[in-house]
Motif scaffolding. Structure first.
Motif, PDB file in Angstrom:
ATOM      1  N   ARG A   1       8.544  16.341  -1.725  1.00  0.00           N
ATOM      2  CA  ARG A   1       7.814  16.634  -2.972  1.00  0.00           C
ATOM      3  C   ARG A   1       8.747  17.033  -4.118  1.00  0.00           C
ATOM      4  O   ARG A   1       8.614  16.545  -5.231  1.00  0.00           O
ATOM      5  N   ASP A   2       9.677  17.935  -3.840  1.00  0.00           N
ATOM      6  CA  ASP A   2      10.591  18.379  -4.898  1.00  0.00           C
ATOM      7  C   ASP A   2      11.448  17.223  -5.401  1.00  0.00           C
ATOM      8  O   ASP A   2      11.729  17.122  -6.599  1.00  0.00           O
ATOM      9  N   GLY A   3      11.844  16.349  -4.501  1.00  0.00           N
ATOM     10  CA  GLY A   3      12.632  15.183  -4.896  1.00  0.00           C
ATOM     11  C   GLY A   3      11.847  14.238  -5.789  1.00  0.00           C
ATOM     12  O   GLY A   3      12.385  13.684  -6.748  1.00  0.00           O
ATOM     13  N   LEU A   4      10.552  14.051  -5.478  1.00  0.00           N
ATOM     14  CA  LEU A   4       9.716  13.200  -6.319  1.00  0.00           C
ATOM     15  C   LEU A   4       9.563  13.806  -7.715  1.00  0.00           C
ATOM     16  O   LEU A   4       9.641  13.097  -8.718  1.00  0.00           O
ATOM     17  N   VAL A   5       9.395  15.102  -7.785  1.00  0.00           N
ATOM     18  CA  VAL A   5       9.271  15.765  -9.091  1.00  0.00           C
ATOM     19  C   VAL A   5      10.588  15.645  -9.866  1.00  0.00           C
ATOM     20  O   VAL A   5      10.585  15.373 -11.075  1.00  0.00           O
TER      21      VAL A   5
ATOM     22  N   ALA B   1       0.848  -1.199   0.000  1.00  0.00           N
ATOM     23  CA  ALA B   1       0.000   0.000   0.000  1.00  0.00           C
ATOM     24  C   ALA B   1       0.883   1.249   0.000  1.00  0.00           C
ATOM     25  O   ALA B   1       1.582   1.522   0.967  1.00  0.00           O
ATOM     26  N   LEU B   2       0.825   1.984  -1.090  1.00  0.00           N
ATOM     27  CA  LEU B   2       1.645   3.190  -1.216  1.00  0.00           C
ATOM     28  C   LEU B   2       1.096   4.306  -0.336  1.00  0.00           C
ATOM     29  O   LEU B   2      -0.110   4.424  -0.138  1.00  0.00           O
ATOM     30  N   GLU B   3       2.008   5.140   0.120  1.00  0.00           N
ATOM     31  CA  GLU B   3       1.663   6.287   0.963  1.00  0.00           C
ATOM     32  C   GLU B   3       2.163   7.556   0.303  1.00  0.00           C
ATOM     33  O   GLU B   3       3.162   7.540  -0.424  1.00  0.00           O
ATOM     34  N   PRO B   4       1.501   8.684   0.554  1.00  0.00           N
ATOM     35  CA  PRO B   4       1.976   9.957  -0.012  1.00  0.00           C
ATOM     36  C   PRO B   4       3.360  10.317   0.537  1.00  0.00           C
ATOM     37  O   PRO B   4       3.756   9.857   1.608  1.00  0.00           O
ATOM     38  N   VAL B   5       4.054  11.147  -0.206  1.00  0.00           N
ATOM     39  CA  VAL B   5       5.345  11.640   0.274  1.00  0.00           C
ATOM     40  C   VAL B   5       5.092  12.833   1.191  1.00  0.00           C
ATOM     41  O   VAL B   5       4.076  13.519   1.067  1.00  0.00           O
ATOM     42  N   GLY B   6       6.030  13.077   2.087  1.00  0.00           N
ATOM     43  CA  GLY B   6       5.928  14.247   2.945  1.00  0.00           C
ATOM     44  C   GLY B   6       6.223  15.506   2.165  1.00  0.00           C
ATOM     45  O   GLY B   6       6.780  15.472   1.054  1.00  0.00           O
ATOM     46  N   ALA B   7       5.858  16.634   2.741  1.00  0.00           N
ATOM     47  CA  ALA B   7       6.086  17.928   2.081  1.00  0.00           C
ATOM     48  C   ALA B   7       7.558  18.141   1.755  1.00  0.00           C
ATOM     49  O   ALA B   7       7.891  18.748   0.736  1.00  0.00           O
ATOM     50  N   ASP B   8       8.445  17.599   2.594  1.00  0.00           N
ATOM     51  CA  ASP B   8       9.883  17.767   2.377  1.00  0.00           C
ATOM     52  C   ASP B   8      10.414  16.929   1.210  1.00  0.00           C
ATOM     53  O   ASP B   8      11.514  17.172   0.724  1.00  0.00           O
TER      54      ASP B   8
END
Length: 184
Positions: A70-74, A61-68
């Motif tokens: 987000r830029d890394g995911l992008v 089950a995937l979970e959202p990334v933290g606000a910190d």
């Protein structure tokens, strides 16, 4: 306008490609839509992937990334798109692979003990794509230009999603043919 992560949006066949495809009309700066620009939409992506993603059984089950993160995911998303799109187009370069590996490495270092976070699973999915035995199965949809894996037996899949892009292409072809051919 409300947005939801429907099955069509997970037609890439791999989590890494579905994340890369979160940018709609990527090549058209005037109409380009980055679905991850809205943090609420980015946070809803894991739930959609848990329901519709092809690799949902691989990552739990995937979970959202933290606000910190987000830029890394992008940054990871963009590296995935650049590398695999260039590979499909026959323009792959070692520097693009190095950039992708750097983004994967940074993500995995940052994620630490969050194995079910979207960024961690996306990095792992990208690594699996890099090592796939049949790279010719990776294609670009001629209609929407999304990346997708052709998992058909004879490698003949033409569109990311027949129900959406395939039907649009066929309808457009039918319309053009009927407009050009005078009826008796």
């Amino acid at each position: 306008m409300t947005f939801s992560w429907t099955p069509h949006r997970f037609s890439g066949g791999a989590l890494a490609l579905d994340v890369a495809n979160s940018v709609v009309l990527r090549a058209d700066p005037g109409r380009r839509i980055d679905r991850f620009a809205d943090p609420a939409v980015m946070d809803a992506f894991p739930d959609g992937a848990n329901r519709h993603g092809a690799e949902r059984a691989l990552f739990g089950a995937l979970e959202p990334v933290g606000a910190d993160a987000r830029d890394g995911l992008v940054a990871l998303r963009e590296a995935i798109d650049r590398h695999f799109r260039a590979e499909v187009l026959g323009a792959g370069k070692p520097a693009l692979m190095a950039d992708l590996l750097d983004a994967i490495s940074a993500t995995l270092r940052r994620s630490g003990t969050r194995p079910h976070a979207l960024d961690t699973a996306t990095a792992r999915s990208a690594l699996m794509l890099l090592t796939q035995p049949e790279p010719e199965r990776l294609k670009i949809c001629p209609n929407c230009h999304w990346l997708f894996l052709d998992r058909s037996r004879n490698r003949s899949r033409a569109w990311c999603d027949m129900a959406v892009c395939g039907n649009r292409a066929k309808a457009s072809r039918h319309y053009r043919r009927n407009r050009e051919e005078p009826r008796p």
